[in-house]
Each structure stands twice: as C-alpha cells, then as structure tokens.
Design a protein around this motif. Structure first.
Motif, PDB file in Angstrom:
ATOM      1  N   ASP A   1       0.830  -1.204   0.000  1.00 25.80           N
ATOM      2  CA  ASP A   1       0.000   0.000   0.000  1.00 25.80           C
ATOM      3  C   ASP A   1       0.866   1.256   0.000  1.00 25.80           C
ATOM      4  O   ASP A   1       0.843   2.051   0.943  1.00 25.80           O
ATOM      5  CB  ASP A   1      -0.934  -0.014   1.212  1.00 25.80           C
TER       6      ASP A   1
ATOM      7  N   GLY B   1      -1.937  -8.549  -1.363  1.00 27.01           N
ATOM      8  CA  GLY B   1      -2.323  -7.190  -0.994  1.00 27.01           C
ATOM      9  C   GLY B   1      -2.599  -6.295  -2.168  1.00 27.01           C
ATOM     10  O   GLY B   1      -3.129  -5.195  -2.007  1.00 27.01           O
TER      11      GLY B   1
ATOM     12  N   ALA C   1      -2.824 -11.575   2.585  1.00 27.58           N
ATOM     13  CA  ALA C   1      -3.261 -10.278   3.100  1.00 27.58           C
ATOM     14  C   ALA C   1      -4.697 -10.394   3.601  1.00 27.58           C
ATOM     15  O   ALA C   1      -5.569 -10.886   2.887  1.00 27.58           O
ATOM     16  CB  ALA C   1      -3.168  -9.213   2.024  1.00 27.58           C
TER      17      ALA C   1
ATOM     18  N   GLY D   1      -4.872  -3.655  -0.134  1.00 26.48           N
ATOM     19  CA  GLY D   1      -4.414  -2.305   0.129  1.00 26.48           C
ATOM     20  C   GLY D   1      -5.346  -1.268  -0.470  1.00 26.48           C
ATOM     21  O   GLY D   1      -5.912  -1.470  -1.550  1.00 26.48           O
TER      22      GLY D   1
END
Length: 302
Positions: free
Chosen positions: A144, A175, A226, A230
């Motif tokens: 992210d 992610g 994840a 993100g």
C-alpha cells in the motif's frame, strides 16, 4: 503514506532506479495442451520473487534513511532485507510465527534482524509499524505505497516489452501491489487478477465496493495472505476494471506440479496461481502472459 496514486510514468522512473540491482527476468514462450502461452519468469528474480522491485524503488527514492523496518509473510521481507543489504541499510523484518522456514532462513542470511510476531501478516504489520515509529525508522509497506506499486509495475513493463504480442497479463493477488503495478506497466492490455478461493481479499473488496477483512486460509497464504487489499492498489484495480478469478488449492498444487513436469520450474504455490487459472480455462485472451511470481518454498519435486 502519500495519497497520490502512481502512474505509468512512475513505473518508468522505477525501472531506472532499480536497474543494476534487480534482474531483468526472461519470458518463456510455450504451447501447453495445444495453446500458446507466455510465462514471465519472476521466480528467477534475485530474491526468488518480484518483491525486490518495489523494495528497491522505495529505498532508492527520496531521502536516505538510517534504518528500515517492514512486515511480511516472507517475500516482501526478503526483498526489503536484500535491498537493504545492496544499499547498505540495516533492516528489521517482522513476520508471522507461521513464516515458512525457507523464507525466514533467507531473510536472516542477508544480515537483517528477523522478528516473529503474531499469527497473521496483519498482526506482524501492526507490531512492525509501532516499532518503526518508536525507533524513528522508515517503514516500508508491502503493497500500500506508491513507490512499491510503481516498482512492482516494472515486471509487467518488462514482459510487454519483451513479448509485445501478448494481449493479457495474469497475476496472483495478495495485498494487490503487483496487480496494481501491472495495470500501470501493461500498456493498456487486460490484466487478470487471480486469487485462491479462501484467500480472496480483492474479490471480497470488489463485491463490497471497498477493502474489507477477508479469510486467509490457503496453501498460498504465506505469499498471498493479506487480510485486506491495500487501499491504494484497490483504487487502481477497481478504476481499471480488473476482475478477480478464483482457483482452488487443489488447482494451485496441480499447476505447481505441472510447471515442474512441463518446464522444470520449481515454484511456490503462489507462483503457480496464474497458471492454475489458465489451465482451468478462466483466463481470456489469445496470448496471455502469466507472471510466475515466486519460488521461495522448501518444496522439492518428487
């Protein structure tokens, strides 16, 4: 973290920053079951996975820091540790207690400090961010972050430069950093995001219209585990119309085994996820490029 989304121009700048440190991994053209396919062999990257690209770009841009901290299921941690060693920066890597031994061993071999904490990536990341803040160290997110995303985008940019006739790029998603970067580096080509059935942060986010917590339970969870996509990758992926394709653990393991049988490529389960989707007929396009994203596992072919 900056709220400005990265652009294709940022991917080009990232390519300049990481040149001389990362490998330009090859593409392999093949026919499987009578159909043409291109494999981007990012399993041959210096760290055994694409993550080095984002880590190098993040650490090579902006102000120099004295110490870097990150959290990872393994591959990003190894990337930051390796990038730190290449750039002569001390690194501390937080990982879940379930980190695969192969990944933990390689992180420690770089000279980085390895700290096991928590049962999930999210727990390790919360502890790592708190430790970085307390120590005044730089925290490098796994996905992210605009610099990390732009760095990951160099993988797709290389693939389309070396195989300009591909019409679709296929990537595994955890992610979302690689998938978002691939959208930026793909040159207007379609991008397909593939996730395990029970490790589906993007799929659930697209259904909800926003990032939400998702179950993490897959043979590929050490790389794709994840809990939540993100925010920055999600915005890029949603706005570009990328869709999530799901595969089962059985399909992932069968694809991993077939990569060995067909090509003598020994990869971790996450690296086989795009191939699993393609074998199952869930990938569109006449000539897709599958990103074989990693090979950091203790699996030995039978």
């Amino acid at each position: 973290m900056s709220t400005i989304l990265p652009t294709p121009t940022d991917v080009g700048r990232a390519a300049e920053r990481i040149a001389g440190y990362s490998r330009r991994t090859p593409v392999l053209r093949a026919h499987v079951d009578g159909l043409p396919v291109v494999l981007k062999l990012e399993n041959l990257q210096l760290t055994g996975a694409f993550k080095l690209r984002g880590a190098l770009n993040a650490l090579n841009a902006g102000e120099r820091t004295d110490h870097v901290v990150t959290a990872s299921g393994g591959n990003h941690g190894l990337a930051v540790a390796t990038a730190g060693a290449l750039l002569r920066l001390p690194a501390t890597v937080y990982v879940p207690e379930s980190v695969p031994p192969a990944k933990a061993r390689r992180i420690e071999a770089t000279g980085a400090t390895l700290i096991r904490h928590g049962a999930t990536y999210a727990e390790a990341a919360a502890e790592a961010m708190a430790a970085a803040s307390a120590a005044g160290a730089r925290y490098v997110p796994a996905y992210d972050d605009p610099l990390v995303i732009a760095g990951q985008g160099t993988c797709g940019a290389e693939a389309v430069a070396d195989a300009p006739d591909v019409d679709t790029l296929v990537v595994a998603v955890g992610g979302g950093g690689l998938a978002a970067g691939t959208v930026l580096g793909a040159g207007e080509r379609d991008v397909v995001a593939v996730e395990p059935e029970n490790c589906r942060a993007l799929h659930d986010a697209l259904a909800a219209g926003r990032p939400v917590d998702s179950v993490v339970d897959s043979v590929a969870s050490s790389a794709l585990g994840a809990t939540r996509i993100g925010a920055m990758p999600f915005e890029i992926l949603r706005s570009s119309g990328v869709r999530s394709v799901l595969v089962t653990d059985a399909e992932i393991l069968a694809a991993r085994d077939r990569l060995w049988e067909e090509f003598r490529l020994a990869v971790e389960p996450a690296g086989a996820v795009p191939f699993a989707a393609w074998l199952a007929g869930r990938v569109p396009g006449d000539l897709p490029c599958l990103v074989i994203c990693g090979a950091n596992a203790d699996w030995v072919p039978a």
